[in-house]
Structures are given as structure tokens and as C-alpha cells.
Design a protein around this motif. Structure first.
Motif, short mmCIF file in Angstrom:
data_model
loop_
_atom_site.label_atom_id
_atom_site.label_comp_id
_atom_site.label_asym_id
_atom_site.label_seq_id
_atom_site.Cartn_x
_atom_site.Cartn_y
_atom_site.Cartn_z
N ALA A 71 23.86 78.75 109.24
CA ALA A 71 22.41 78.51 109.15
C ALA A 71 22.04 77.98 107.77
N SER A 72 22.72 78.45 106.73
CA SER A 72 22.41 78.00 105.37
C SER A 72 22.81 76.54 105.14
N ARG A 73 23.65 76.02 106.00
CA ARG A 73 24.08 74.62 105.88
C ARG A 73 23.13 73.68 106.60
N GLY A 85 27.54 81.67 97.77
CA GLY A 85 27.01 81.40 99.11
C GLY A 85 27.77 82.16 100.18
N ARG A 86 29.07 82.18 100.07
CA ARG A 86 29.88 82.92 101.04
C ARG A 86 29.66 84.42 100.89
N ALA A 100 25.19 83.30 109.43
CA ALA A 100 24.33 83.09 108.26
C ALA A 100 24.80 81.89 107.43
N LEU A 101 26.11 81.76 107.26
CA LEU A 101 26.65 80.64 106.50
C LEU A 101 26.35 79.32 107.19
N ALA A 143 26.35 85.32 102.44
CA ALA A 143 26.43 85.28 103.91
C ALA A 143 27.15 86.51 104.45
#
Length: 105
Positions: free
Chosen positions: A101-103, A25-26, A98-99, A29
Motif C-alpha cells: 500500500a505504501s508503494r 519503510g520495511r 502495508a508495504l 510495514a
């Protein structure tokens, strides 16, 4: 292939190590942040004992590197242009956005 990315003045290299824990995930991002500012990116494992290996024991970790002239690292001759530093900073910001927003925030 990785050495050509590091030596290219137009490349930003995204670094993560799955040995430090699940980092996809990181990595995604940071790669999205790099693409957003027009930089190329690669996800590569580390063989070094960076501070991140210590932090990974208590928190998620991802690292982003800007390319150094001639690919030289950890040496007195290491030098990264101000433009590459600025691009890496913008890529990091894009990766953090981005990270986040993904949360789902």
C-alpha cells in the motif's frame, strides 16, 4: 529491554538492520503488521550473519521473528509455539500488505 520482549509470549519482535541498507519503510510495514494482529514490536539491529545480509546486496531486506521459549535461538532447545508462529505469519502478511500500500498500488 529487548530480552524481556523476546521472552514475553505475547510479543513479536521485528528485526531490521540499517547496516544492511535503509530499512525504515520495511521496518514500519512489519511493525504495522504486528500491531494489526495485536502483537508488540521492536526494531533491533542484527549482530549475526543472516542470509539477509547476502540478499541485501541485491534487494531490500526486512526480517520478522517470532519469540522463542526462554529467548533461546540457534540451539537445539529453541522452540516457538504454533500460536506464535501463526501470529508471526499474520504479522508478516499484514506487513506485506502495508508495504504494498505504501508503494501506491
Amino acid at each position: 529491554p529487548c530480552s524481556s520482549l523476546v521472552r514475553s509470549p505475547a510479543a513479536s519482535v521485528v528485526f531490521t538492520s540499517l547496516a544492511l541498507g535503509e530499512a525504515t519503510g520495511r521496518a514500519a510495514a512489519l511493525e504495522a503488521g504486528a500491531r494489526h494482529v495485536g502483537a508488540s514490536a521492536a526494531s533491533i539491529p542484527s549482530l549475526g550473519g543472516h542470509d539477509a545480509s547476502q540478499i541485501a546486496a541485491i534487494a531490500p531486506v526486512g526480517m520478522l521473528f517470532a519469540p522463542s521459549r526462554y529467548g533461546i535461538s540457534h540451539h537445539a532447545d529453541e522452540w516457538t509455539s504454533p500460536e506464535q508462529c501463526a501470529m508471526a505469519t499474520r504479522a508478516l502478511l499484514g506487513g506485506l500488505v502495508a508495504l504494498d500500500a505504501s508503494r501506491g498500488r
